[in-house]
Design a protein around this motif. Structure first.
Motif, PDB file in Angstrom:
ATOM      1  N   LEU A  32    -117.742 -66.436  88.396  1.00 50.92           N
ATOM      2  CA  LEU A  32    -118.544 -66.972  87.297  1.00 50.92           C
ATOM      3  C   LEU A  32    -119.601 -65.956  86.863  1.00 50.92           C
ATOM      4  CD1 LEU A  32    -118.989 -70.696  88.344  1.00 50.92           C
ATOM      5  CD2 LEU A  32    -117.706 -69.799  86.404  1.00 50.92           C
ATOM      6  N   MET A  52    -117.853 -63.361  84.910  1.00 51.33           N
ATOM      7  CA  MET A  52    -117.400 -63.861  83.618  1.00 51.33           C
ATOM      8  C   MET A  52    -118.559 -63.980  82.627  1.00 51.33           C
ATOM      9  SD  MET A  52    -115.597 -67.496  82.925  1.00 51.33           S
ATOM     10  CE  MET A  52    -117.158 -68.356  82.797  1.00 51.33           C
ATOM     11  N   PHE A 111    -105.107 -68.930  90.200  1.00 56.92           N
ATOM     12  CA  PHE A 111    -105.202 -70.314  89.732  1.00 56.92           C
ATOM     13  C   PHE A 111    -103.981 -71.113  90.193  1.00 56.92           C
ATOM     14  CE2 PHE A 111    -108.171 -68.992  86.132  1.00 56.92           C
ATOM     15  CZ  PHE A 111    -109.258 -69.644  86.682  1.00 56.92           C
ATOM     16  N   HIS A 149    -106.866 -76.658  80.906  1.00 57.02           N
ATOM     17  CA  HIS A 149    -107.393 -75.392  81.423  1.00 57.02           C
ATOM     18  C   HIS A 149    -106.373 -74.274  81.239  1.00 57.02           C
ATOM     19  CE1 HIS A 149    -108.210 -72.767  85.176  1.00 57.02           C
ATOM     20  NE2 HIS A 149    -108.951 -72.330  84.181  1.00 57.02           N
ATOM     21  N   THR A 162    -106.931 -71.184  78.578  1.00 57.28           N
ATOM     22  CA  THR A 162    -107.080 -69.888  79.248  1.00 57.28           C
ATOM     23  C   THR A 162    -106.006 -68.903  78.804  1.00 57.28           C
ATOM     24  OG1 THR A 162    -107.928 -71.029  81.189  1.00 57.28           O
ATOM     25  CG2 THR A 162    -107.201 -68.766  81.506  1.00 57.28           C
ATOM     26  N   ALA A 165    -113.952 -68.226  78.213  1.00 56.63           N
ATOM     27  CA  ALA A 165    -114.954 -68.342  79.281  1.00 56.63           C
ATOM     28  C   ALA A 165    -115.404 -69.789  79.427  1.00 56.63           C
ATOM     29  CB  ALA A 165    -116.145 -67.432  78.977  1.00 56.63           C
ATOM     30  N   GLN A 215    -113.232 -72.042  81.435  1.00 52.71           N
ATOM     31  CA  GLN A 215    -113.256 -71.950  82.896  1.00 52.71           C
ATOM     32  C   GLN A 215    -114.152 -73.005  83.505  1.00 52.71           C
ATOM     33  OE1 GLN A 215    -110.778 -70.152  83.938  1.00 52.71           O
ATOM     34  NE2 GLN A 215    -110.646 -69.760  81.747  1.00 52.71           N
ATOM     35  N   PHE A 271    -112.210 -75.815  84.646  1.00 51.72           N
ATOM     36  CA  PHE A 271    -111.684 -75.602  85.995  1.00 51.72           C
ATOM     37  C   PHE A 271    -112.756 -75.866  87.045  1.00 51.72           C
ATOM     38  CE2 PHE A 271    -111.399 -72.699  89.619  1.00 51.72           C
ATOM     39  CZ  PHE A 271    -110.249 -73.178  90.203  1.00 51.72           C
TER      40      PHE A 271
END
Lengths: 341, 613
Positions: B62, B65, B453, B476, B480, B530, B533, B536
């Motif tokens: 994170l 990112m 993932f 997701h 993505t 981003a 995410q 997720f």
């Protein structure tokens, strides 16, 4: 205060989403379904999504090519640059075929074989003939790519001829200096310990072959149709001499001299008439006009292409390709660095 | 053997390794309660360590990112003022919401470092090698629980130092994730090469210790702790991939340490390993005789195997997920093992393709062209084998399966452009341009991230005993995947137009002004991607506590981890260790009642193992 509010909003949003998910799950459990189990509907929907993605992906690919074909690999302005371009397009063609076929097979199979209530998979563990095919075919194609690539690489990196004009490109944070070897076509010795304010490249005044060397800071002039050999050095960190139009790139490494040679084929004047360049300049100038900036005129550029510090993105030198007459006239105006002032 | 002792949870963590490690089916006898610290913090249980790696990696990812979002704001809209930049970076690095050029380089550097090392090496191998190696080979735990624990804590320490380096006065390391000297050696050249760089080097040294401790453990466990019947050719491809990955790491990471130590000496003790003839800040340095190219050789001797350290575990996970969810044996099991070994071997003799234009002897360059392009052959074999596995399958679209299919696509799409870059003559115009950025992000970054993932969605029931929400998983994946291609595909065109990477702005000079709309497009995709995410992250933490409880073998899989009870049993199997009778890919085998036959089911009379029937 605003910052705090934003954080509070984010926290609230997360809590809301969590509760919503919970509600959906409970609602679905009440209906007796096992809400999170992957069902036939999911297989079907996701399978169809795979197919939709394939269409979208390929359309995106084609759209990108159409949209950007006038921008990529701008007209090569050197002899070897044209050969690089030919090989580039040849290889690009090959990899595009592979890219398209493999992605089509992948997403199409994913769509076609999504699980139906009564479907069964075929038990297929291996097939030597098939595996032989996709080992040998890539091997043969790669052999062709390797042979063509190495032949060109050898041509490009072979020693420059004795007649090549020797020019030193000297990099430092954050600009370029060019030193011409003068009439004797030989660069004089230099030493980094001799660098001072005026003597930016550390030239050695005792070396006679440096007596006719001259140094320029703003513009690099080279004559069209003549081989030029660049001797590339750096004063501080690694830089890289990148001239995209000439398909030239070579690192400038402190402590050693690297070299690369080329023969320019198009003068700056001629390049400005190239249709892609004309269109590019027009577009750039529309943008610049809207921001109230001065109009731009096309020039070949020497850029730094190895991360070198804060102003890495602003370390260029204009490259001017002259006709022989223009070049001779320009050289005649230059004074040797050690000339009596 | 009594059954009363079955179902121990982690409350009975280690303390009697011997009885377990040998898998003689000995029921646990003496338990002692472990404190919270021993259970969850300094745990020696592979399952806990796996989760520790995963959660640390999610956090690091994170950070990485958000960094990329910040520099994408700058690249998409240079000169615009962003509240986010001002808020996160403060007046010093984001005055008035405009990113400072030195901070831009720092963000690019740390983003790369975090993603390559902390997410895709530590996070990916740390999570899945730890989770799956003991489970899938049928072992009670890793060969050494203690070293395994140390491996995580060195990783945690290394992460802490790296995060800490973000807060030093002159900023973190900012000479690119490859930290080439002299830029990384001289604080005069860039502020990030001060304390920030020292911390970077320290952090990476800790990281390497972690990787080595982990790697040795993985190798030894796979070689020595396989359960009865688990021959090397009955190992799932995940294990083969983790094994080769660990071997690559053990052989190449020490070379990185040597590069790092020499750099530290140049920085601190005035040695000249990498420095020579330098004049900077108005003075000529004493150092003489060193070569910056030496560093590059040492760095890329790790750096290239590193690409496969990142990629192979993801490919292993994809093999397992694709085979299970296609309800078909993985096509060409032995060819897959062969290609993993071939890729592993070749990865050691290709590092020079990062250095074609450094002034390295052109003949040496030719050798690297040859070896590099050879890697395309085993890679092609893998890609075609995945696709043939899908062919005539009975495909179950779990979220994990979507990610695994996405991985095959990015592996191919990103792989083919490698053929351009590996060809030294063609590398000249695109080296260090956005073409490279597009290439390696797709083939290595995306493939590995999608593989990771896939692994998280697939093995979440083993990690946290619950299921992740499938709908959020689907959303997701699609956001993505679409955004990922949207970000990195157009970069190839930028690169072919000659736009260099690591430029703070492309508009310092007018030549590329008209390409700014490509950069805007990329940035829009990057920011949406981003944000996705967080779907997720939400799903991950929500499901960890409130997701529906998973059944024991939710994907009807053959491998051994699904024969363990749905509890975090210490020693993995409450009773005897399972015995293995067949390879792991008997899906939809003719003549069987179910479309899967777990490895623990004995062969019937006349039945052929390993794909024959």
């Amino acid at each position: 205060m605003i910052t705090l509010l934003v954080y509070a909003a984010i926290v609230l949003l997360i809590v809301t989403v969590a509760q919503l998910v919970r509600v959906f799950e409970l609602a679905s459990d009440l209906k007796g379904g096992r809400s999170n189990e992957v069902t036939y509907r999911d297989h079907r929907n996701q399978g169809r999504m795979m197919f939709a993605f394939l269409i979208a992906f390929m359309s995106f690919f084609v759209w990108q090519i159409v949209e950007y074909k006038g921008y990529i690999l701008p007209e090569a302005a050197s002899v070897h640059g044209k050969e690089i371009d030919w090989l580039m397009w040849f290889n690009m063609g090959l990899i595009t075929i592979v890219f398209v076929i493999v992605n089509i097979l992948l997403f199409y199979f994913a769509y076609k074989y999504y699980s139906r209530p009564d479907s069964k998979a075929v038990f297929l563990a291996h097939n030597n003939r098939l595996e032989m095919v996709w080992t040998v075919v890539p091997a043969v194609v790669l052999a062709v790519i390797i042979v063509l690539g190495l032949r060109l690489w050898n041509t490009i990196t072979s020693d420059a001829s004795d007649k090549a004009i020797v020019i030193e490109l000297y990099a430092k944070q954050f600009d370029w200096t060019a030193r011409y070897s003068g009439k004797d076509n030989k660069l004089g010795h230099s030493n980094y310990k001799l660098i001072d304010g005026a003597n930016a490249v550390g030239m050695d005044s005792l070396d006679p072959s440096g007596a006719d060397d001259f140094v320029v800071h703003n513009e690099l002039h080279i004559p069209v149709g003549k081989e030029v050999e660049f001797k590339i050095r750096s004063r501080d960190v690694i830089h890289s001499a990148f001239m995209p139009h000439f398909r030239i790139q070579m690192n400038a490494v402190p402590g050693m001299t690297t070299s690369m040679s080329m023969t320019p084929t198009i003068t700056t004047e001629e390049m400005r008439k190239n249709k892609d360049v004309v269109r590019q300049v027009k577009e750039v100038n529309e943008i610049r006009a809207s921001k109230g900036e001065d109009p731009y005129e096309f020039n070949f550029l020497l850029m730094c292409n190895k991360i070198c510090g804060a102003s890495h993105s602003n370390m260029q030198m204009t490259v001017v390709v002259d006709t022989q007459e223009q070049y001779d006239a320009w050289v005649a105006k230059q004074k040797p660095f050690f000339a009596k002032k | 053997m009594s059954t009363e002792n079955h179902g121990h949870t982690e409350e009975h963590a280690h303390g009697h390794d011997d009885a377990h490690a040998h898998g003689d089916g000995h029921a646990h006898s003496a338990h002692h309660e472990l404190s919270f610290t021993q259970k969850y913090i300094f745990s020696m249980d592979h399952k806990v360590i796996s989760r520790q790696f995963l959660i640390t990696a999610v956090f690091m990812a994170l950070v990485g990112m958000v960094m990329s979002s910040l520099f994408r704001l700058q690249l998409g809209w240079p000169g615009h003022k962003f509240w986010l930049i001002q808020t996160l970076l403060g007046d010093k690095w984001g005055k008035d919401g405009i990113l400072d050029p030195n901070m831009y380089l720092a963000l690019v550097t740390i983003h790369g470092t975090i993603m390559v090392f902390f997410l895709l090496t530590g996070g990916l191998s740390g999570t899945f090698s730890n989770l799956l190696i003991p489970y899938q080979v049928g072992a009670r735990d890793m060969a050494s629980g203690f070293l395994n624990m140390l491996s995580f804590w060195f990783f945690a320490l290394s992460s802490l130092i790296m995060i800490g380096s973000l807060f030093v006065e002159d900023g973190p390391a900012s000479s690119g994730w490859t930290v080439y000297p002299p830029l990384s050696a001289l604080p005069q050249a860039i502020p990030g090469s001060g304390l920030g760089m020292t911390l970077w080097l320290l952090s990476i040294t800790m990281f390497v210790i972690s990787a080595l401790l982990g790697g040795l453990n993985y190798i030894i466990t796979v070689f020595n702790l396989r359960t009865k019947g688990m021959s090397m050719t009955r190992l799932p491809l995940t294990i083969w991939a983790f094994l080769v990955t660990a071997i690559l790491g053990v052989l190449s990471f020490p070379v990185l340490v040597s590069a790092v130590v020499l750099l530290l000496m140049d920085r601190t003790f005035g040695t000249s390993f990498y420095l020579s003839d330098i004049y900077i800040g108005g003075q000529a340095l004493e150092q003489s005789g060193g070569s910056p190219i030496l560093y590059q050789h040492l760095f890329w001797f790790l750096g290239h195997p590193e690409v496969y350290i990142v990629l192979l575990p993801a490919l292993g996970i994809a093999s397992e997920v694709i085979s299970t969810n296609s309800r078909k044996p993985i096509f060409g099991y032995r060819a897959m093992i062969g290609s993993i070994l071939a890729i592993g071997f070749l990865s050691f003799i290709v590092w020079g393709h990062h250095m074609f234009i450094t002034g390295m002897n052109p003949f040496l360059g030719s050798v690297f062209v040859f070896t590099t392009l050879l890697i395309a052959i085993p890679s092609a074999v893998k890609a075609f084998n995945y696709i043939t596995t899908l062919w005539k399958g009975n495909i179950k679209f779990t979220p994990a399966m979507l990610f695994a299919i996405g991985l095959v696509s990015t592996f191919v799409t990103g792989g083919v452009t490698g053929i351009i870059l590996a060809d030294s003559a063609l590398d000249i115009p695109v080296h260090d341009t956005y073409f490279v950025v597009g290439h390696f992000h797709i083939v290595m970054g995306l493939s590995a991230v999608l593989g990771m993932f896939a692994g998280v969605y697939h093995w979440f029931p083993k990690l946290f005993l619950r299921q992740m929400n499938k709908k959020l998983g689907y959303i997701h994946f699609w956001v993505t995947f679409v955004c990922a291609y949207g970000v990195f595909f157009p970069m190839h065109f930028l690169g072919l137009a000659g736009v260099p990477r690591r430029y703070y702005t492309n508009s310092a000079f007018p030549m590329f002004d008209n390409l700014v709309n490509i950069n805007e497009l990329i940035s829009v995709f990057a920011i949406i991607g981003a944000l996705a995410q967080f779907i997720f992250v939400f799903n991950f933490f929500y499901s960890m506590f409130r997701g529906p409880k998973s059944e024991q073998n939710p994907w009807h899989s053959n491998t051994l981890e699904w024969t363990t009870p749905m509890a975090h049993t210490h020693g993995n199997w409450p009773g005897a260790l399972p015995e293995v009778y067949r390879w792991p890919y008997d899906y939809s085998k003719p003549g069987k009642a179910e479309d899967y036959v777990p490895q623990t089911v004995p062969l019937e009379a006349g039945e052929i193992d390993g794909g024959g029937h």
